[in-house]
Design an enzyme around this catalytic site. Structure first.
Site, PDB file in Angstrom:
ATOM      1  N   THR A  52       0.826  -1.209   0.000  1.00 48.13           N
ATOM      2  CA  THR A  52       0.000   0.000   0.000  1.00 48.13           C
ATOM      3  C   THR A  52       0.857   1.255   0.000  1.00 48.13           C
ATOM      4  O   THR A  52       0.535   2.251  -0.660  1.00 48.13           O
ATOM      5  CB  THR A  52      -0.947   0.008   1.210  1.00 48.13           C
ATOM      6  OG1 THR A  52      -1.764  -1.160   1.164  1.00 48.13           O
ATOM      7  CG2 THR A  52      -1.834   1.242   1.218  1.00 48.13           C
ATOM      8  N   CYS A  53       1.961   1.216   0.724  1.00 49.07           N
ATOM      9  CA  CYS A  53       2.850   2.375   0.801  1.00 49.07           C
ATOM     10  C   CYS A  53       3.428   2.719  -0.571  1.00 49.07           C
ATOM     11  O   CYS A  53       3.550   3.892  -0.933  1.00 49.07           O
ATOM     12  CB  CYS A  53       3.987   2.101   1.786  1.00 49.07           C
ATOM     13  SG  CYS A  53       3.422   1.627   3.430  1.00 49.07           S
TER      14      CYS A  53
END
Length: 257
Positions: A52-53
């Site tokens: 997600t980062c």
């Protein structure tokens, strides 16, 4: 248990000295250097290179950083509990030049925020919980903390939420992509039009993988360049000229939006 936003807003950020390597040179960066006398957007995340980062959190802040600066933000800072070598390589791989990357290698800042969490079940050790905040002169003005639930929630700390908080009427630029060919005068002309209007764009230059067949498959055309804005094909140099020409000086133009 995570702290509530209300318990952090109005309080100063932790006083920490970060061991960083800007420009690949060791340097201590203090909390005061980052925040004193400035309006700063901070987003913190579990770790470099994590899904997600890398796919959403960092890229969108990097994309919206110019808009945030246009709306009174002095800097956009990413804080992650990683060592500075990892953080620097991640920034390079993400081409996140609009972001100030801060390695909280020992987790001191995250712990001081009350947002250092145990991720040993994933083999991560201690990491930062995901959150974002607006810091004014070293004081937390607004903070968005992801809900305390299983997995890796990503619901409120995104760049668009922060921008809406700062200015609900702000209109981010649609993403612009150009398929270009080295030495092509029409490509150079289209780039000049975009640059003259301060429009950031991604240039995908012809190579062994991006060839005329790829260009035709994507755009339906065989001529270079082909420019796309917000998922819509604009076309070549003449089309780019025409797209921006009508609204010069008009409040309804793409350039004025």
């Amino acid at each position: 248990m995570l702290p509530s936003p209300e318990s952090l807003e109005g309080k100063p950020v932790p006083q920490v000295t970060f061991k960083a390597r800007p420009g690949d040179q060791w340097r201590d960066i203090t909390t005061d250097e980052l925040f004193k006398g400035k309006t700063v957007v901070v987003f913190a995340l579990p770790g470099a290179y994590t899904p997600t980062c890398s796919s959403a959190h960092l890229p969108r802040y990097n994309e919206l950083a110019p808009v945030l600066r246009e709306n009174g933000v002095d800097d956009v800072v990413c804080i992650t509990v990683n060592d500075p070598f990892v953080v620097n390589e991640w920034q390079r791989s993400q081409e996140a030049d609009n972001i100030t990357m801060i390695p909280d290698g020992n987790g001191d800042f995250s712990e001081g925020m009350g947002l250092l969490v145990d991720k040993r079940e994933l083999g991560f050790g201690k990491r930062s919980w995901r959150y974002s905040m607006l810091v004014k002169d070293g004081v937390v003005d607004k903070i968005f903390i992801e809900p305390d639930k299983e997995g890796d929630p990503f619901e409120v700390s995104d760049a668009d939420t922060m921008l809406r908080h700062i200015n609900p009427d702000a209109k981010p630029q649609e993403p612009v992509v150009m398929f270009s060919k080295p030495g092509c005068p029409f490509c150079a002309r289209a780039k000049a039009v975009l640059k003259a209007r301060g429009i950031a764009f991604t240039d995908i230059s012809q190579d062994q993988k991006i060839n005329t067949s790829v260009l035709r498959a994507v755009s339906g055309e065989m001529t270079w360049p082909q420019v796309f804005i917000g998922g819509k094909r604009i076309g070549g140099a003449d089309a780019v000229d025409a797209y921006f020409a009508p609204a010069q000086g008009s409040a309804d133009s793409p350039a004025a939006a």
